[in-house]
Design a protein around this motif. Sequence first.
Motif, PDB file in Angstrom:
ATOM      1  N   ARG A 116       0.992  -1.146  -0.022  1.00  3.77           N
ATOM      2  CA  ARG A 116      -0.105   0.051  -0.099  1.00  3.77           C
ATOM      3  C   ARG A 116       0.860   1.168   0.272  1.00  3.77           C
ATOM      4  NH1 ARG A 116      -1.922  -2.176   5.483  1.00  3.77           N
ATOM      5  NH2 ARG A 116      -2.807  -3.401   3.932  1.00  3.77           N
ATOM      6  N   PRO A 117       0.286   2.424  -0.414  1.00  5.10           N
ATOM      7  CA  PRO A 117       1.208   3.704  -0.338  1.00  5.10           C
ATOM      8  C   PRO A 117       1.666   3.982   0.895  1.00  5.10           C
ATOM      9  CG  PRO A 117      -1.017   4.007  -1.759  1.00  5.10           C
ATOM     10  CD  PRO A 117      -1.136   2.681  -0.956  1.00  5.10           C
TER      11      PRO A 117
ATOM     12  N   ILE B 155       3.881   7.080   3.165  1.00  5.49           N
ATOM     13  CA  ILE B 155       4.424   8.814   2.914  1.00  5.49           C
ATOM     14  C   ILE B 155       5.385   8.544   4.106  1.00  5.49           C
ATOM     15  CG2 ILE B 155       3.968  11.250   3.557  1.00  5.49           C
ATOM     16  CD1 ILE B 155       1.156  10.553   2.503  1.00  5.49           C
TER      17      ILE B 155
ATOM     18  N   HIS C 116       7.684   7.640  -6.340  1.00  8.11           N
ATOM     19  CA  HIS C 116       7.758   8.566  -5.277  1.00  8.11           C
ATOM     20  C   HIS C 116       7.546   9.932  -5.710  1.00  8.11           C
ATOM     21  CE1 HIS C 116      10.740  10.521  -1.932  1.00  8.11           C
ATOM     22  NE2 HIS C 116       9.240  10.635  -1.832  1.00  8.11           N
TER      23      HIS C 116
ATOM     24  N   SER D  92       9.673   8.116 -11.019  1.00  5.28           N
ATOM     25  CA  SER D  92       9.331   6.789 -11.100  1.00  5.28           C
ATOM     26  C   SER D  92      10.751   6.043 -11.290  1.00  5.28           C
ATOM     27  CB  SER D  92       8.855   6.438 -12.493  1.00  5.28           C
ATOM     28  OG  SER D  92       7.294   7.029 -12.128  1.00  5.28           O
TER      29      SER D  92
ATOM     30  N   GLN E 234       6.385  12.734   0.287  1.00  9.70           N
ATOM     31  CA  GLN E 234       5.493  12.457  -0.897  1.00  9.70           C
ATOM     32  C   GLN E 234       5.055  11.015  -0.915  1.00  9.70           C
ATOM     33  OE1 GLN E 234       7.924  14.101  -3.788  1.00  9.70           O
ATOM     34  NE2 GLN E 234       6.832  16.027  -3.812  1.00  9.70           N
ATOM     35  N   SER E 235       3.881  10.794  -1.515  1.00 10.07           N
ATOM     36  CA  SER E 235       3.566   9.483  -1.518  1.00 10.07           C
ATOM     37  C   SER E 235       4.273   8.504  -2.068  1.00 10.07           C
ATOM     38  CB  SER E 235       1.974   9.361  -2.368  1.00 10.07           C
ATOM     39  OG  SER E 235       1.578   8.026  -2.433  1.00 10.07           O
ATOM     40  N   CYS E 236       4.694   7.334  -1.485  1.00 12.78           N
ATOM     41  CA  CYS E 236       5.604   6.558  -2.094  1.00 12.78           C
ATOM     42  C   CYS E 236       4.831   4.991  -2.527  1.00 12.78           C
ATOM     43  CB  CYS E 236       6.815   5.778  -1.296  1.00 12.78           C
ATOM     44  SG  CYS E 236       8.040   6.953  -0.938  1.00 12.78           S
ATOM     45  N   VAL E 237       4.700   4.626  -3.743  1.00 15.30           N
ATOM     46  CA  VAL E 237       3.845   3.543  -4.186  1.00 15.30           C
ATOM     47  C   VAL E 237       4.703   2.467  -4.842  1.00 15.30           C
ATOM     48  CG1 VAL E 237       2.037   2.843  -5.790  1.00 15.30           C
ATOM     49  CG2 VAL E 237       1.793   5.034  -4.555  1.00 15.30           C
TER      50      VAL E 237
ATOM     51  N   ASP F  97       4.466  -0.916  -7.234  1.00 10.77           N
ATOM     52  CA  ASP F  97       3.647  -1.483  -8.322  1.00 10.77           C
ATOM     53  C   ASP F  97       4.417  -2.468  -8.885  1.00 10.77           C
ATOM     54  OD1 ASP F  97       2.116  -2.224 -10.238  1.00 10.77           O
ATOM     55  OD2 ASP F  97       1.997  -0.605 -11.564  1.00 10.77           O
TER      56      ASP F  97
ATOM     57  N   TRP G 152       8.769  -2.201   2.487  1.00  8.57           N
ATOM     58  CA  TRP G 152       9.386  -0.705   2.944  1.00  8.57           C
ATOM     59  C   TRP G 152      10.240  -0.778   4.159  1.00  8.57           C
ATOM     60  CZ3 TRP G 152       8.472   2.343  -0.872  1.00  8.57           C
ATOM     61  CH2 TRP G 152       7.367   2.498  -1.746  1.00  8.57           C
TER      62      TRP G 152
END
Length: 194
Positions: free
Chosen positions: A130-131, A133, A152, A156, A173-176, A178, A188
């Motif tokens: 999941r994302p 921050i 991030h 990318s 900032q949001s880290c995702v 995929d 993480w």
Amino acid sequence: MTHESEGVQDMSWMRITADEVVPTPWRNGGGRTRELLAWPHATDWKVRISVADIDKDGPFSAFPGVDRWFGVLSGKGVHLMGRYLRQGDGILAFRGEEAPDCVLIDGPTQDFNAMHRRDAGVFRVLPADRPFIPAGATWLGLFTERGGLLVHGHRSVPLAPHTLAWCESPAAQSCVFDDGDQHGPAWWLVWSDT
């Protein structure tokens, strides 16, 4: 020596794959370790990330004052700390003083290992499903077994299989992550002063 000079830089993210690291045989002959990163210094680390190949049963080395995280990447798994651990079972945390016996379930395994000096800040290992921050983080890492794309903010970063990616002073900032629905193990890794 850390692997910062050997990794590939993409903006503020560094990367290294297990394939880039020469394995170091264990003194007891039970396996090999590929140290991906010892941060901030190889001889005075706060965080150490590695991939290990376990070939036979035996005790873990004792690491007084160190907290450890262990996850199975491939193979049939292990019996450790009273639990059966297989790929996809998540991660097991334990104290380095415990030096538990590790018993292979059915043949060799490859495993993820994270270590943190207990008196050196705060370290967390979280599933990368999941994302996230990284507010307040001093150091942020991501380990992926099967590879994928780390996003991030507006950056990318493509990641190959068995890759550790990391950055210092990450933007909040949001880290995702995929992984293209491969659902391989990925975590993480978050370190902060407090």
